[in-house]
Design a protein around this motif. Sequence first.
Motif, short mmCIF file in Angstrom:
data_model
loop_
_atom_site.label_atom_id
_atom_site.label_comp_id
_atom_site.label_asym_id
_atom_site.label_seq_id
_atom_site.Cartn_x
_atom_site.Cartn_y
_atom_site.Cartn_z
N VAL A 127 0.80 -1.18 0.00
CA VAL A 127 -0.01 -0.13 0.03
C VAL A 127 1.02 1.24 -0.04
CG1 VAL A 127 -1.83 -1.20 1.16
CG2 VAL A 127 -0.26 0.08 2.60
N VAL A 128 2.14 1.23 -0.18
CA VAL A 128 2.98 2.24 0.11
C VAL A 128 4.07 2.42 -1.16
CG1 VAL A 128 4.85 3.38 1.39
CG2 VAL A 128 2.82 2.42 2.29
N THR A 129 3.85 3.49 -1.63
CA THR A 129 4.77 3.64 -2.99
C THR A 129 5.68 4.84 -2.80
OG1 THR A 129 2.97 2.81 -4.49
CG2 THR A 129 4.83 4.18 -5.59
N GLN A 130 7.14 4.82 -3.23
CA GLN A 130 8.04 5.88 -3.03
C GLN A 130 8.21 6.24 -4.56
OE1 GLN A 130 12.14 5.37 -2.25
NE2 GLN A 130 11.99 7.04 -0.68
N VAL A 131 8.07 7.63 -4.70
CA VAL A 131 8.41 8.08 -5.99
C VAL A 131 9.49 9.13 -5.88
CG1 VAL A 131 7.50 9.48 -8.20
CG2 VAL A 131 5.91 7.88 -6.73
N ASP A 132 10.51 8.92 -6.64
CA ASP A 132 11.61 9.89 -6.84
C ASP A 132 11.46 10.69 -8.10
OD1 ASP A 132 13.94 11.24 -7.20
OD2 ASP A 132 15.29 9.67 -6.59
N ALA A 133 11.10 11.97 -8.07
CA ALA A 133 10.60 12.77 -9.16
C ALA A 133 12.01 13.27 -10.11
CB ALA A 133 10.18 13.97 -8.60
N LEU A 134 13.23 12.95 -9.31
CA LEU A 134 14.39 13.08 -9.96
C LEU A 134 14.57 14.71 -10.67
CD1 LEU A 134 14.59 9.81 -12.16
CD2 LEU A 134 15.63 10.40 -10.33
N ASN A 135 14.03 15.68 -9.81
CA ASN A 135 14.01 16.93 -9.86
C ASN A 135 13.28 17.25 -11.48
OD1 ASN A 135 14.60 19.56 -9.58
ND2 ASN A 135 16.38 19.42 -10.96
N GLY A 136 12.43 16.24 -11.54
CA GLY A 136 11.34 16.84 -12.60
C GLY A 136 10.28 17.44 -12.37
N TRP A 137 9.23 17.45 -13.12
CA TRP A 137 7.90 18.12 -13.02
C TRP A 137 7.20 17.54 -11.65
CZ3 TRP A 137 7.03 22.60 -15.57
CH2 TRP A 137 7.74 22.60 -16.75
N GLY A 138 6.54 18.43 -10.63
CA GLY A 138 5.93 18.02 -9.65
C GLY A 138 4.62 17.78 -10.05
N PHE A 139 3.97 18.18 -11.20
CA PHE A 139 2.81 17.56 -11.85
C PHE A 139 2.90 16.34 -12.17
CE2 PHE A 139 3.17 22.08 -13.01
CZ PHE A 139 2.04 22.78 -12.43
N VAL A 140 4.03 15.86 -12.95
CA VAL A 140 4.22 14.44 -13.40
C VAL A 140 4.40 13.33 -12.23
CG1 VAL A 140 5.58 12.88 -14.83
CG2 VAL A 140 4.86 15.36 -15.71
N ALA A 141 5.18 13.98 -11.36
CA ALA A 141 5.24 12.93 -10.12
C ALA A 141 4.22 12.67 -9.19
CB ALA A 141 6.63 13.41 -9.31
N ALA A 142 3.53 13.82 -9.03
CA ALA A 142 2.32 13.74 -8.33
C ALA A 142 1.27 12.93 -9.22
CB ALA A 142 1.67 14.91 -7.96
N ASP A 143 1.17 13.11 -10.54
CA ASP A 143 0.19 12.12 -11.07
C ASP A 143 0.59 10.84 -11.20
OD1 ASP A 143 -2.13 12.34 -13.34
OD2 ASP A 143 -0.52 11.15 -14.49
N VAL A 144 1.66 10.39 -11.24
CA VAL A 144 2.20 9.14 -11.03
C VAL A 144 1.91 8.46 -9.62
CG1 VAL A 144 4.17 7.49 -11.05
CG2 VAL A 144 4.01 9.06 -12.60
N GLY A 145 2.25 9.36 -8.36
CA GLY A 145 2.09 8.86 -6.93
C GLY A 145 0.53 8.78 -6.83
N MET A 146 -0.12 9.62 -7.31
CA MET A 146 -1.85 9.43 -6.94
C MET A 146 -2.04 8.29 -7.89
SD MET A 146 -4.25 9.87 -5.32
CE MET A 146 -4.41 11.55 -4.30
N ALA A 147 -1.73 8.08 -8.90
CA ALA A 147 -2.14 6.71 -9.72
C ALA A 147 -1.80 5.61 -8.70
CB ALA A 147 -1.69 6.86 -11.00
N ALA A 148 -0.53 5.61 -8.32
CA ALA A 148 -0.24 4.31 -7.60
C ALA A 148 -1.05 4.31 -6.42
CB ALA A 148 1.23 4.34 -7.18
N ALA A 149 -1.33 5.27 -5.64
CA ALA A 149 -2.03 5.24 -4.54
C ALA A 149 -3.39 4.59 -4.67
CB ALA A 149 -2.16 6.72 -3.91
N ILE A 150 -4.00 5.24 -5.83
CA ILE A 150 -5.36 4.81 -6.02
C ILE A 150 -5.40 3.21 -6.28
CG2 ILE A 150 -7.28 4.93 -8.01
CD1 ILE A 150 -6.57 7.93 -8.20
N GLU A 151 -4.36 2.70 -7.06
CA GLU A 151 -4.39 1.23 -7.51
C GLU A 151 -4.43 0.43 -6.28
OE1 GLU A 151 -5.29 -0.16 -10.59
OE2 GLU A 151 -5.62 1.84 -10.76
N ALA A 152 -3.66 0.90 -5.26
CA ALA A 152 -3.51 0.28 -4.17
C ALA A 152 -4.76 0.24 -3.26
CB ALA A 152 -2.49 0.76 -3.16
N ALA A 153 -5.41 1.43 -3.16
CA ALA A 153 -6.71 1.43 -2.41
C ALA A 153 -7.80 0.72 -3.03
CB ALA A 153 -7.18 2.95 -2.54
#
Length: 352
Positions: free
Chosen positions: A84-110
């Motif tokens: 249920v826990v995902t870690q995302v390293d944005a690699l100094n990229g867009w916060g929009f992209v990292a948050a999109d990936v992170g919420m998608a992972a959280a949704i799939e776990a939920a």
Amino acid sequence: MAEAAADQKIFVTADHARDFVQNLLIANDVPSENATIVARCLIAADLRGVDTHGMNRIPSYLERIRQGVLNGAATPEVRQITPVVTQVDALNGWGFVAADVGMAAAIEAAKVYGIGMASIKHSNHFGMSAWIVQKALDANMMSLVFTNSSPALPAWGGKSKLLGVSPLACGAPGRDNNFILDMAPSIAARGKIHKAKRRGESIPSDWALDKDGHTTTDPAAALDGGVMLPMGGPKGSGLAVMMDVFSGVLSGSAFAGHVTGPYDPSKPSDVGHFLVAIKPDLFMCLQDFRDRMQYLYDRVVGAERAAGVERIYFPGELEQLQEAEREITGIPFVQAEIDALNEEASRVRCCF
């Protein structure tokens, strides 16, 4: 983009604005998949009336890319810590992209376990938090969205900038009206002060102090060595600390005043985010949950009104009404904002 007299509002359709932003980003070597996400999120803010977090942010973002302190081409790295826990390293990229990936992972776990969490490190500004809440709502999920940010508030009792104006947001699906709360721990969002400076407008005297600790209505004085004021005194200050704990300390990103702001092109921001998705039908069916949310909505907006109040709004409702209106009328800009965006287009010899 169209030109008009400086004192006139120029209305731009959402589709044209999205295309403009996406094409401008691609012309600046941002991959199309990243550009699509950023454009969608920025225009979502403009449509909801959150102009401080819309496409007017583009010049500052592109300057950070040009200075090499934001990697517009980065693809986030995703690591599953527990089911249920995902870690995302944005690699100094867009916060929009990292948050999109992170919420998608959280949704799939939920969907499987009832709850999902994503911690995001080494990220950048992700704009309006409500777009992440909306992503969860589109999947019939409740959500919590935290981020930290560059110093702008003093700790309660202090006089220098230390804590970020870090928004906290949450949401829950309703029957006819979703619940979306997106708020900063300051009296006003810092982007509103930048917007006032950009438009040559004054700010209310209770928003900020100048560098000498005096109240000011001058946005430039507030931004030049001044500090913003927390809402509710120590309560707002406490919320700002909470954002640092969950977003910065936990993730491994910058915290305690060391996040670099999106308008500062000197070094990477190193922002942290904390995202949670929750399945609302854990204890009852989804329809029952939505019906209970509708009852709450009806009780809130139908409450007895104070003198002079024409209508009571549910959290997020004003922005939803603004979005419906701007889908028809277009997004309003002033000439100075149009000029700044056209200047960015001229840098890459694009014509929109």
